[in-house]
Design a protein around this motif. Structure first.
Motif, PDB file in Angstrom:
ATOM      1  N   VAL A 136       0.831  -1.212   0.000  1.00 56.66           N
ATOM      2  CA  VAL A 136       0.000   0.000   0.000  1.00 56.66           C
ATOM      3  C   VAL A 136       0.862   1.256   0.000  1.00 56.66           C
ATOM      4  O   VAL A 136       0.683   2.153  -0.823  1.00 56.66           O
ATOM      5  CB  VAL A 136      -0.962   0.005   1.217  1.00 56.66           C
ATOM      6  CG1 VAL A 136      -1.730   1.335   1.288  1.00 56.66           C
ATOM      7  CG2 VAL A 136      -1.933  -1.152   1.129  1.00 56.66           C
ATOM      8  N   PHE A 137       1.827   1.327   0.930  1.00 56.98           N
ATOM      9  CA  PHE A 137       2.649   2.528   1.045  1.00 56.98           C
ATOM     10  C   PHE A 137       4.015   2.378   0.370  1.00 56.98           C
ATOM     11  O   PHE A 137       4.809   3.326   0.384  1.00 56.98           O
ATOM     12  CB  PHE A 137       2.830   2.891   2.528  1.00 56.98           C
ATOM     13  CG  PHE A 137       1.531   3.230   3.210  1.00 56.98           C
ATOM     14  CD1 PHE A 137       0.759   4.299   2.774  1.00 56.98           C
ATOM     15  CD2 PHE A 137       1.061   2.474   4.268  1.00 56.98           C
ATOM     16  CE1 PHE A 137      -0.441   4.614   3.389  1.00 56.98           C
ATOM     17  CE2 PHE A 137      -0.133   2.775   4.896  1.00 56.98           C
ATOM     18  CZ  PHE A 137      -0.888   3.848   4.447  1.00 56.98           C
ATOM     19  N   HIS A 138       4.302   1.183  -0.190  1.00 54.96           N
ATOM     20  CA  HIS A 138       5.541   0.936  -0.935  1.00 54.96           C
ATOM     21  C   HIS A 138       6.767   1.352  -0.121  1.00 54.96           C
ATOM     22  O   HIS A 138       7.658   2.055  -0.604  1.00 54.96           O
ATOM     23  CB  HIS A 138       5.512   1.667  -2.277  1.00 54.96           C
ATOM     24  CG  HIS A 138       4.275   1.382  -3.071  1.00 54.96           C
ATOM     25  ND1 HIS A 138       4.021   0.142  -3.646  1.00 54.96           N
ATOM     26  CD2 HIS A 138       3.181   2.159  -3.362  1.00 54.96           C
ATOM     27  CE1 HIS A 138       2.858   0.185  -4.266  1.00 54.96           C
ATOM     28  NE2 HIS A 138       2.319   1.378  -4.107  1.00 54.96           N
ATOM     29  N   SER A 139       6.796   0.896   1.141  1.00 54.61           N
ATOM     30  CA  SER A 139       7.845   1.283   2.073  1.00 54.61           C
ATOM     31  C   SER A 139       9.063   0.375   1.934  1.00 54.61           C
ATOM     32  O   SER A 139       8.969  -0.763   1.477  1.00 54.61           O
ATOM     33  CB  SER A 139       7.324   1.193   3.511  1.00 54.61           C
ATOM     34  OG  SER A 139       6.158   1.990   3.667  1.00 54.61           O
ATOM     35  N   ASP A 140      10.210   0.896   2.392  1.00 58.03           N
ATOM     36  CA  ASP A 140      11.389   0.046   2.500  1.00 58.03           C
ATOM     37  C   ASP A 140      11.401  -0.603   3.882  1.00 58.03           C
ATOM     38  O   ASP A 140      10.474  -0.421   4.679  1.00 58.03           O
ATOM     39  CB  ASP A 140      12.666   0.853   2.259  1.00 58.03           C
ATOM     40  CG  ASP A 140      12.829   2.032   3.229  1.00 58.03           C
ATOM     41  OD1 ASP A 140      12.113   2.065   4.258  1.00 58.03           O
ATOM     42  OD2 ASP A 140      13.663   2.906   2.960  1.00 58.03           O
TER      43      ASP A 140
ATOM     44  N   LEU B 118       9.230   1.138  11.253  1.00 57.98           N
ATOM     45  CA  LEU B 118       8.587   2.248  11.951  1.00 57.98           C
ATOM     46  C   LEU B 118       7.108   1.983  12.173  1.00 57.98           C
ATOM     47  O   LEU B 118       6.564   2.291  13.244  1.00 57.98           O
ATOM     48  CB  LEU B 118       8.788   3.553  11.161  1.00 57.98           C
ATOM     49  CG  LEU B 118       8.149   4.808  11.770  1.00 57.98           C
ATOM     50  CD1 LEU B 118       8.710   5.066  13.163  1.00 57.98           C
ATOM     51  CD2 LEU B 118       8.367   6.021  10.867  1.00 57.98           C
ATOM     52  N   LEU B 119       6.433   1.421  11.167  1.00 59.17           N
ATOM     53  CA  LEU B 119       5.019   1.069  11.341  1.00 59.17           C
ATOM     54  C   LEU B 119       4.845   0.059  12.471  1.00 59.17           C
ATOM     55  O   LEU B 119       3.960   0.206  13.330  1.00 59.17           O
ATOM     56  CB  LEU B 119       4.454   0.491  10.043  1.00 59.17           C
ATOM     57  CG  LEU B 119       4.116   1.459   8.913  1.00 59.17           C
ATOM     58  CD1 LEU B 119       3.644   0.676   7.685  1.00 59.17           C
ATOM     59  CD2 LEU B 119       3.049   2.454   9.334  1.00 59.17           C
ATOM     60  N   THR B 120       5.686  -0.951  12.472  1.00 59.17           N
ATOM     61  CA  THR B 120       5.612  -1.966  13.516  1.00 59.17           C
ATOM     62  C   THR B 120       5.937  -1.366  14.881  1.00 59.17           C
ATOM     63  O   THR B 120       5.303  -1.691  15.891  1.00 59.17           O
ATOM     64  CB  THR B 120       6.584  -3.115  13.214  1.00 59.17           C
ATOM     65  OG1 THR B 120       6.343  -3.600  11.890  1.00 59.17           O
ATOM     66  CG2 THR B 120       6.408  -4.262  14.200  1.00 59.17           C
ATOM     67  N   ALA B 121       6.919  -0.466  14.917  1.00 59.98           N
ATOM     68  CA  ALA B 121       7.302   0.173  16.176  1.00 59.98           C
ATOM     69  C   ALA B 121       6.191   1.077  16.695  1.00 59.98           C
ATOM     70  O   ALA B 121       5.982   1.178  17.912  1.00 59.98           O
ATOM     71  CB  ALA B 121       8.593   0.965  15.989  1.00 59.98           C
ATOM     72  N   ALA B 122       5.461   1.756  15.798  1.00 57.83           N
ATOM     73  CA  ALA B 122       4.348   2.611  16.229  1.00 57.83           C
ATOM     74  C   ALA B 122       3.261   1.778  16.903  1.00 57.83           C
ATOM     75  O   ALA B 122       2.728   2.153  17.960  1.00 57.83           O
ATOM     76  CB  ALA B 122       3.782   3.370  15.030  1.00 57.83           C
TER      77      ALA B 122
ATOM     78  N   PRO C 272      -5.537   7.310   4.923  1.00 57.84           N
ATOM     79  CA  PRO C 272      -5.247   7.909   3.610  1.00 57.84           C
ATOM     80  C   PRO C 272      -3.768   8.087   3.316  1.00 57.84           C
ATOM     81  O   PRO C 272      -3.390   8.317   2.172  1.00 57.84           O
ATOM     82  CB  PRO C 272      -5.943   9.274   3.704  1.00 57.84           C
ATOM     83  CG  PRO C 272      -5.917   9.602   5.168  1.00 57.84           C
ATOM     84  CD  PRO C 272      -6.063   8.293   5.884  1.00 57.84           C
ATOM     85  N   SER C 273      -2.910   8.011   4.355  1.00 57.18           N
ATOM     86  CA  SER C 273      -1.484   8.272   4.140  1.00 57.18           C
ATOM     87  C   SER C 273      -0.655   7.453   5.118  1.00 57.18           C
ATOM     88  O   SER C 273      -1.175   6.908   6.104  1.00 57.18           O
ATOM     89  CB  SER C 273      -1.177   9.765   4.342  1.00 57.18           C
ATOM     90  OG  SER C 273      -1.399  10.131   5.695  1.00 57.18           O
ATOM     91  N   TYR C 274       0.641   7.413   4.841  1.00 56.88           N
ATOM     92  CA  TYR C 274       1.562   6.692   5.725  1.00 56.88           C
ATOM     93  C   TYR C 274       1.568   7.318   7.121  1.00 56.88           C
ATOM     94  O   TYR C 274       1.533   6.611   8.132  1.00 56.88           O
ATOM     95  CB  TYR C 274       2.963   6.730   5.119  1.00 56.88           C
ATOM     96  CG  TYR C 274       4.025   6.067   5.962  1.00 56.88           C
ATOM     97  CD1 TYR C 274       4.258   4.701   5.889  1.00 56.88           C
ATOM     98  CD2 TYR C 274       4.816   6.817   6.843  1.00 56.88           C
ATOM     99  CE1 TYR C 274       5.236   4.084   6.652  1.00 56.88           C
ATOM    100  CE2 TYR C 274       5.797   6.219   7.619  1.00 56.88           C
ATOM    101  CZ  TYR C 274       6.001   4.854   7.515  1.00 56.88           C
ATOM    102  OH  TYR C 274       6.971   4.257   8.291  1.00 56.88           O
ATOM    103  N   ALA C 275       1.605   8.650   7.197  1.00 56.53           N
ATOM    104  CA  ALA C 275       1.629   9.333   8.491  1.00 56.53           C
ATOM    105  C   ALA C 275       0.375   9.023   9.300  1.00 56.53           C
ATOM    106  O   ALA C 275       0.437   8.789  10.510  1.00 56.53           O
ATOM    107  CB  ALA C 275       1.776  10.840   8.286  1.00 56.53           C
ATOM    108  N   ALA C 276      -0.783   9.028   8.625  1.00 60.68           N
ATOM    109  CA  ALA C 276      -2.031   8.701   9.317  1.00 60.68           C
ATOM    110  C   ALA C 276      -2.012   7.266   9.822  1.00 60.68           C
ATOM    111  O   ALA C 276      -2.496   6.970  10.925  1.00 60.68           O
ATOM    112  CB  ALA C 276      -3.215   8.916   8.382  1.00 60.68           C
ATOM    113  N   ALA C 277      -1.438   6.358   9.029  1.00 59.97           N
ATOM    114  CA  ALA C 277      -1.347   4.958   9.445  1.00 59.97           C
ATOM    115  C   ALA C 277      -0.480   4.803  10.689  1.00 59.97           C
ATOM    116  O   ALA C 277      -0.797   4.012  11.581  1.00 59.97           O
ATOM    117  CB  ALA C 277      -0.798   4.110   8.299  1.00 59.97           C
TER     118      ALA C 277
END
Length: 422
Positions: free
Chosen positions: A253-257, A263-267, A309-314
């Motif tokens: 979805v966010f095409h992250s590295d 960072l998503l997992t840490a959040a 809607p965005s990576y930051a919101a996620a």
């Protein structure tokens, strides 16, 4: 110095528990580093396949579904400290073997499947033994605080582990992360062997003949235990599949590295950590409304992550979802644990572990299939809506039958009837 510890950390005044918690922080951080590395390796080998990722998760948790109750029997029959030493050494050996395969460039998908299955077999003994061992470390009075602190250090490691793992994967690759995880199990083993056996709160005699079926009958006879167990099963099946849904959300979805995935997992883990600390102040049994209310909030927040809607919101929503997930899990755990007869508590907690973690294989396969057909966001949306529905059904049932007569004694002996909200 330990006498100066604030009330939030009062269980850490016990030397054996400090040794245990210190080893666990290192080991669990290594485990979460391994989770990120393993998932990233699977996605790289399979072209971002949600089904393959779901299969790995299912293989790791299926042994919990099949053997956890028997693992609980082993914990009652044999020395828990020795069992934990053996299981941690076995987990370290498995991680070491997989890391060597990765370094050699020989690791294939079936190797990861075999590792996940082997780790699941070890965990089917380690998890119920570890849960039961906490009461031996601190005694009944400090058990709620020790339980909350255990969730706190688990989620502290969950914050650090994925973040460090993402950086290491980017810098040196997945093999080194797996090697670090293999070494981390040594911290738990060292802590276990440094403990003073004379200071353990062991139950004398009579437990070796405890039967699994008696614990099942006791739980079924108690509506105030049965209802949260059912709610935990529903949310565990549909809502708690973040090991599968988070890497898919990050990559497809966010095409992250790897660093952004970490960072998503840490959040999510940071929110979980805050919830764990929030529950350290609990001294009594939480009411049924707190359990169902936290489940409602969790369902709403998980659905919102799927619509972010965005990576930051996620990132923000995952922090809140992590808080709600652990707050619900701790509320359900404490309601079940503190409402159980001490003679059955070990078997009741084994059943709780079975339901919470054993439902993961089915949920992982289902959610993996959904994400293949409808995209990564569907895993969060469907999981959140299913969790919300289960919570609302429980709320409605509680309003129709606000109080039930339940048994607080043994299933086949003299019982005392009390009025307990479900």
């Amino acid at each position: 110095m330990t006498a100066l510890l604030p009330e939030t950390f009062r269980a850490l005044r016990v030397r054996n528990f400090r040794l245990f918690a210190g080893g666990q922080i290192v080991s669990v951080a290594g485990t979460w580093m391994m989770v990120v590395a393993q998932d990233w390796l699977v996605l790289g080998l399979t072209g971002d396949s949600g089904t393959a990722l779901g299969t790995v998760t299912a293989l790791q948790f299926t042994p919990l579904l099949l053997f956890t109750l028997y693992g609980g029997r082993l914990a009652d029959r044999y020395d828990k400290r020795m069992l934990l030493t053996i299981t941690n050494l076995a987990s370290g050996a498995l991680a070491l073997l997989l890391s060597l395969l990765v370094f050699a460039g020989a690791a294939g998908l079936w190797h990861i499947y075999a590792f996940a299955l082997g780790l699941g077999l070890v965990n089917s003994v380690e998890v119920p033994t570890r849960m039961a061992f906490v009461s031996e470390l601190v005694g009944a009075e400090l058990l709620p605080n020790a339980s909350a602190l255990s969730a706190a250090y688990f989620n502290a490691a969950r914050v650090v582990g994925p973040a460090v793992s993402g950086l290491l994967i980017t810098a040196v690759g997945t093999g080194w992360v797996m090697l670090v995880n293999a070494a981390s199990y040594g911290a738990t083993v060292v802590g276990l062997r440094l403990m003073r056996s004379a200071e353990l709160h062991r139950v004398a005699g009579g437990r070796t003949r405890s039967r699994v079926v008696d614990g099942l009958r006791y739980t079924v006879s108690r509506a105030d235990l049965r209802v949260p167990m059912v709610l935990v099963a529903a949310i565990g099946l549909f809502g708690l599949n973040f090991q599968l849904t988070l890497p898919l959300l990050a990559k497809s979805v966010f095409h992250s590295d790897a660093s952004s995935f970490g960072l998503l997992t840490a959040a999510f883990a940071a929110g979980s950590l805050m919830a764990a600390f929030a529950t350290t102040a609990r001294r009594g049994r939480p009411p049924a409304r707190l359990v169902t209310g936290s489940a409602v909030v969790f369902g709403v927040l998980e659905t919102s992550v799927g619509l972010a809607p965005s990576y930051a919101a996620a990132v923000v929503l995952l922090f809140l979802t992590g808080f709600a997930a652990i707050y619900f899990a701790q509320a359900a755990n404490h309601r079940i644990q503190l409402g159980s007869d001490p003679r059955y508590r070990g078997r009741v907690l084994a059943l709780y572990t079975l339901i919470l973690q054993g439902s993961t294989p089915l949920g992982a396969l289902l959610v993996g299939w959904l994400t293949e057909r409808w995209g990564a966001r569907s895993g969060f949306v469907v999981g959140g809506l299913a969790s919300l529905t289960a919570a609302m059904v429980t709320v409605a049932a509680g309003r129709r039958h606000p109080r039930h007569t339940v048994r607080t004694g043994v299933p086949h002996g003299t019982v005392q009837k009390t009025r307990e909200p479900i």
